[in-house]
Motif scaffolding. Structure first.
Motif, short mmCIF file in Angstrom:
data_model
loop_
_atom_site.label_atom_id
_atom_site.label_comp_id
_atom_site.label_asym_id
_atom_site.label_seq_id
_atom_site.Cartn_x
_atom_site.Cartn_y
_atom_site.Cartn_z
N ALA A 42 -18.01 -26.30 21.83
CA ALA A 42 -18.17 -25.98 23.09
C ALA A 42 -19.74 -25.91 23.08
O ALA A 42 -20.33 -24.78 22.69
N ILE A 43 -20.56 -26.90 23.34
CA ILE A 43 -21.92 -26.90 22.79
C ILE A 43 -22.68 -27.34 24.14
O ILE A 43 -22.26 -28.22 24.75
N LYS A 44 -23.78 -26.48 24.58
CA LYS A 44 -24.59 -26.82 25.70
C LYS A 44 -25.98 -27.57 25.22
O LYS A 44 -26.64 -26.87 24.44
N VAL A 45 -26.26 -28.68 25.85
CA VAL A 45 -27.42 -29.12 25.23
C VAL A 45 -28.50 -29.37 26.37
O VAL A 45 -28.16 -29.98 27.53
N ASN A 46 -29.52 -28.91 26.35
CA ASN A 46 -30.57 -28.88 27.21
C ASN A 46 -31.87 -29.93 26.89
O ASN A 46 -32.13 -29.85 25.69
N LEU A 47 -31.94 -31.03 27.65
CA LEU A 47 -33.22 -31.74 27.38
C LEU A 47 -34.16 -31.75 28.43
O LEU A 47 -33.91 -31.84 29.69
N VAL A 48 -35.35 -31.73 27.99
CA VAL A 48 -36.55 -31.74 28.83
C VAL A 48 -37.33 -32.98 28.48
O VAL A 48 -38.03 -33.10 27.45
N LEU A 49 -37.37 -33.99 29.50
CA LEU A 49 -38.26 -35.19 29.28
C LEU A 49 -39.54 -34.99 29.91
O LEU A 49 -39.57 -34.92 31.15
N ASP A 50 -40.40 -35.14 29.26
CA ASP A 50 -41.88 -35.06 29.84
C ASP A 50 -42.52 -36.61 29.80
O ASP A 50 -42.78 -36.95 28.73
N LYS A 51 -42.44 -37.05 31.08
CA LYS A 51 -42.91 -38.61 31.29
C LYS A 51 -44.33 -38.39 31.39
O LYS A 51 -44.77 -37.83 32.17
N GLN A 52 -44.97 -39.21 30.63
CA GLN A 52 -46.60 -39.51 30.50
C GLN A 52 -46.58 -40.80 30.91
O GLN A 52 -46.00 -41.68 30.82
N SER A 53 -48.03 -41.28 30.91
CA SER A 53 -48.37 -42.47 31.30
C SER A 53 -48.03 -43.76 30.35
O SER A 53 -47.77 -44.83 30.48
N MET A 55 -46.45 -42.52 27.23
CA MET A 55 -45.21 -42.13 26.15
C MET A 55 -44.18 -41.29 26.93
O MET A 55 -44.45 -40.69 28.07
N LEU A 56 -43.10 -40.89 26.09
CA LEU A 56 -42.21 -39.74 26.82
C LEU A 56 -42.15 -38.81 25.85
O LEU A 56 -42.17 -38.99 24.57
N GLU A 57 -41.73 -37.63 25.95
CA GLU A 57 -41.77 -36.38 24.93
C GLU A 57 -40.42 -35.90 25.52
O GLU A 57 -40.30 -35.44 26.55
N LYS A 86 -37.52 -32.42 18.49
CA LYS A 86 -38.49 -32.96 19.42
C LYS A 86 -38.60 -34.35 19.05
O LYS A 86 -38.88 -34.66 17.83
N LEU A 87 -38.73 -35.20 20.08
CA LEU A 87 -38.66 -36.61 19.69
C LEU A 87 -40.11 -37.37 20.69
O LEU A 87 -39.99 -36.99 22.01
N ILE A 88 -40.76 -38.16 20.14
CA ILE A 88 -41.80 -38.78 20.87
C ILE A 88 -41.30 -40.15 20.85
O ILE A 88 -40.83 -40.79 20.10
N VAL A 89 -41.36 -40.97 22.39
CA VAL A 89 -40.99 -42.26 22.61
C VAL A 89 -42.20 -43.02 22.95
O VAL A 89 -42.87 -42.73 24.03
N ARG A 90 -42.49 -43.85 22.04
CA ARG A 90 -43.61 -44.84 22.48
C ARG A 90 -43.33 -46.32 22.63
O ARG A 90 -42.21 -46.62 22.56
N PHE A 91 -44.22 -47.11 23.14
CA PHE A 91 -43.67 -48.49 23.39
C PHE A 91 -44.41 -49.45 22.69
O PHE A 91 -45.68 -49.14 22.15
N GLY A 92 -43.89 -50.24 22.06
CA GLY A 92 -44.47 -51.39 21.03
C GLY A 92 -43.90 -52.73 21.29
O GLY A 92 -43.06 -52.98 22.08
N GLU A 93 -44.23 -53.44 20.15
CA GLU A 93 -43.76 -54.94 20.41
C GLU A 93 -42.41 -54.95 19.86
O GLU A 93 -41.68 -55.73 20.65
N LYS A 94 -41.57 -53.99 18.98
CA LYS A 94 -40.16 -54.19 18.72
C LYS A 94 -39.58 -52.73 18.44
O LYS A 94 -40.48 -51.98 18.33
N PHE A 95 -38.42 -52.68 18.56
CA PHE A 95 -37.67 -51.41 18.57
C PHE A 95 -37.79 -50.76 17.19
O PHE A 95 -37.82 -51.58 16.08
N ASN A 96 -38.15 -49.53 17.05
CA ASN A 96 -38.21 -48.99 15.54
C ASN A 96 -38.08 -47.41 15.88
O ASN A 96 -38.45 -46.84 16.41
N ASP A 97 -36.88 -47.20 14.99
CA ASP A 97 -36.54 -45.75 14.89
C ASP A 97 -36.47 -45.30 13.38
O ASP A 97 -35.68 -44.31 13.04
N GLU A 98 -37.42 -45.82 12.66
CA GLU A 98 -37.25 -45.57 11.17
C GLU A 98 -37.78 -43.99 10.90
O GLU A 98 -37.58 -43.32 10.18
#
Length: 174
Positions: A42-53, A55-57, A86-98
């Motif tokens: 029984a786990i509660k997950v809260n996610l706050v997405l901060d959308k910037q021009s 990237m996403l945080e 904490k996860l930063i999402v950026r945009f690029g040429e191809k998918f990368n989650d290394e």
């Protein structure tokens, strides 16, 4: 894992700024990942997405309990867990989650799947040694009951090697 719509966040239609999401995680969620280390959760997950021009945080926080067997007594108990990611999402040429803190999505992508990150955050917050609170008390009481108080003379007599006792006898014979 089959992606469900519940964990897909369509960020394309969101305005700039912070957006909050909440998820209730149970055993069925972990069954999709074929993870069976515990009976229920029984786990509660809260996610706050901060959308910037550019990237996403994403800031994840979770708290709750999982039902696991105790490593000492093998009794089932509810283990409280909590953690954050904490996860930063950026945009690029191809998918990368290394990189575990940076996700690069291809240009033109309009949604992000957060299920894998929720799964990893929760699994990594589970301690390796799982001891129920009752097991700690039982263990301490058992140790106290097994300790016997001995007189100093008994301890000294037990410590003397019989060969040394014979030599000591020579000293006292004078």
């Amino acid at each position: 894992m089959k992606v469900t719509n519940e964990f897909l966040i369509p960020f394309l239609g969101l305005k700039l700024g912070k957006h909050q999401f909440e998820y209730q995680i149970n055993k069925a969620f972990f069954d999709h990942f074929e993870y069976d280390e515990f009976d229920s959760s029984a786990i509660k997950v809260n996610l706050v997405l901060d959308k910037q021009s550019t990237m996403l945080e994403l800031n994840f926080k979770h708290s709750g309990t999982i039902n696991v067997p105790c490593d000492v007594t093998n009794e089932m108990f509810d283990l409280p867990i909590k953690g954050k990611l904490k996860l930063i999402v950026r945009f690029g040429e191809k998918f990368n989650d290394e990189n575990e803190e940076l996700l690069i999505l291809p240009f033109g992508e309009h949604q992000v799947d957060v299920s894998q990150y929720i799964y990893e955050m929760i699994v990594l917050s589970i301690p390796l040694k799982r001891v129920s609170p009752g097991a700690k008390d039982k263990k301490a009481l058992e140790k106290l009951n097994n300790i016997e108080v001995k007189d100093e003379q008994e301890v000294k007599e037990e410590e003397i090697d019989p060969r040394w006792a014979a030599l000591k006898k020579l000293l006292t014979d004078k």
